[in-house]
Write an enzyme that holds these catalytic residues in place. Structure first.
Site, PDB file in Angstrom:
ATOM      1  N   THR A 189      82.912  55.286  75.916  1.00  0.00           N
ATOM      2  CA  THR A 189      83.647  54.086  76.309  1.00  0.00           C
ATOM      3  C   THR A 189      85.123  54.401  76.431  1.00  0.00           C
ATOM      4  OG1 THR A 189      84.188  51.801  75.753  1.00  0.00           O
ATOM      5  CG2 THR A 189      83.908  53.317  73.906  1.00  0.00           C
ATOM      6  N   ARG A 190      85.798  53.653  77.299  1.00  0.00           N
ATOM      7  CA  ARG A 190      87.265  53.722  77.350  1.00  0.00           C
ATOM      8  C   ARG A 190      87.832  52.317  77.233  1.00  0.00           C
ATOM      9  NH1 ARG A 190      86.170  54.107  83.246  1.00  0.00           N
ATOM     10  NH2 ARG A 190      87.646  52.694  84.237  1.00  0.00           N
ATOM     11  N   HIS A 194      83.274  44.865  73.284  1.00  0.00           N
ATOM     12  CA  HIS A 194      82.976  43.439  73.168  1.00  0.00           C
ATOM     13  C   HIS A 194      81.494  43.284  72.848  1.00  0.00           C
ATOM     14  CE1 HIS A 194      86.994  42.584  74.551  1.00  0.00           C
ATOM     15  NE2 HIS A 194      86.800  43.316  75.638  1.00  0.00           N
ATOM     16  N   HIS A 197      78.757  45.294  74.948  1.00  0.00           N
ATOM     17  CA  HIS A 197      78.530  46.711  74.657  1.00  0.00           C
ATOM     18  C   HIS A 197      78.001  46.913  73.237  1.00  0.00           C
ATOM     19  CE1 HIS A 197      81.147  48.092  78.266  1.00  0.00           C
ATOM     20  NE2 HIS A 197      79.884  47.946  78.584  1.00  0.00           N
ATOM     21  N   ARG A 283      76.423  49.917  83.975  1.00  0.00           N
ATOM     22  CA  ARG A 283      76.737  49.771  85.392  1.00  0.00           C
ATOM     23  C   ARG A 283      78.141  50.287  85.632  1.00  0.00           C
ATOM     24  NH1 ARG A 283      74.423  44.295  87.791  1.00  0.00           N
ATOM     25  NH2 ARG A 283      76.639  43.849  87.884  1.00  0.00           N
TER      26      ARG A 283
END
Ligand SMILES: [Zn+2]
Length: 378
Positions: A189-190, A194, A197, A283
């Site tokens: 993740t970057r 929330h 995720h 996505r």
């Protein structure tokens, strides 16, 4: 104390973890110095640690061309993105010292070759666009005009931004083995995590032994949430909402390339080296703007035979809180109309946070929202 065997974990890409760390040579001061960009320094550290196994240095031309054309190294092993060192001209000696932008010497490279490359062709193949509005393409166009190939020996590495989160592949593998994990899912993740995720990571965790939350902390573009703020969000969320014995938080030291589909493959291969048997692909993974189709980063995995990558991609839809279901869900699991779904765009979330407003708790855990609001105030 005997080390716990890591034999039960997935094998590194190519079979063995590369290790390109070593001592500085006695003649270091006499070597020509090549200055690396921060992205190249990130790559160098990852070569040293084995995170880019089987790479042992910056790519030679046959690997570079094969990667762009076939998504494979010259020996046929899957590999999706160039890992190259750009220079103005061929060095004079057969070895050079590699230094960061401040001049700190980090490694020695055994010069194998210097070769010219075509920036537009690389952009089209790696990024699927030649538009310099794309941050990865812009960086490529700004690079020096030749690539310097050769194996490296790394004797110094930049101080990590988050020392306690700086785990090399050997460290994460040991940590997994000590916990008795065999099947481990990696989450790249970057962004702050929330509820959507959080849900993906937990759905994935339901089917495996452990979860590696592996936020990218190398260079990102200016409007991404800064790494220190994100790390505080991750710590807050993990402390309160994840079982400590099932999750490991560590920093992924790569720079973002924003290459979308090809970067999804590359991210998966790197996580395999860290010991992950599974990898979450959402996505528009590693995308930017509208350069990539929503599912391109998932579809690209079909270009390989399943056994070739070995690491198993886990594909997910966008998820949301559904008021009627009374739970997190996705289009795959919820039959209710959009009006029942709590969904905010990234832009909307930023607006709320900037105004000091807490997003709905169905969207963001309040403790995470507090960290973000505080950061926006600062
Ligand atoms: Zn529903």
């Amino acid at each position: 104390m005997t080390a716990v065997s890591t034999d039960r974990l997935i094998k590194p890409h190519g079979g063995e973890l590369a290790d390109r760390s070593g001592a500085a040579p006695d003649d270091l001061d006499s070597l020509e110095v090549v200055a690396l960009t921060s992205r190249e320094v990130s790559d160098l550290g990852m070569i040293a640690s084995g995170a880019l196994s089987p790479l042992e240095g910056f790519m030679r031309q046959e690997d570079y061309e094969s990667v762009l054309e076939e998504m494979r190294l010259a020996n046929g092993l899957p590999w999706s993105l160039p890992v190259c060192l750009a220079v103005d001209a061929a060095p004079k000696g057969d070895r050079v010292a590699l230094a960061d932008e401040a001049g700190r010497k980090l490694a020695v490279l055994e010069v194998e070759a210097t070769y010219a490359y075509a920036k537009e062709a690389e952009a089209q193949q790696a990024f699927r666009t030649t538009d310099e509005g794309h941050p990865g393409v812009a960086r490529l166009y700004a690079q020096k005009d030749n690539y310097l190939a050769g194996n490296v020996t790394v004797f110094d590495r930049p101080d990590p931004q988050f020392p306690e989160l700086a785990l090399d592949p050997r460290d994460t593998r040991s940590a997994f083995a000590e916990r008795g994990w065999k099947r481990v899912v990696g989450f790249q993740t970057r962004n702050p995590i929330h509820r959507a995720h959080e849900y993906l990571t937990k759905v994935a965790l339901e089917t495996v032994d452990g979860l590696l939350v592996h936020p990218l902390v190398g260079d990102t573009k200016g409007d991404d949430v800064p790494a220190d703020v994100r790390v505080e969000c991750y710590r807050t969320l993990l402390a309160d909402y994840y079982p400590q014995e099932r999750v490991l938080l560590s920093a992924f030291p790569a720079a973002m390339r924003y290459a979308g589909p090809r970067e999804a493959i590359w991210h998966a291969i790197c996580r395999k080296n860290y010991g992950c048997s599974h990898f979450i692909v959402g996505r528009d993974h590693a995308g930017v703007g509208d350069y990539y189709g929503t599912y391109d980063a998932q579809l690209i995995f079909d270009e390989f035979e399943p056994h070739e990558l070995d690491i198993e991609p886990m594909f997910y839809e966008h998820s949301f809180w559904c008021k009627t279901c009374g739970s997190m869900a996705s289009a795959k699991t919820c039959p209710h109309p959009k009006e029942q779904h709590v969904f905010l765009s990234g832009t909307k979330v930023r607006e709320l946070l900037a105004a000091g407003e807490v997003p709905p708790e169905e969207f963001t855990r309040p403790a995470v929202a507090e960290v973000l609001i505080e950061a926006y105030r600062g």
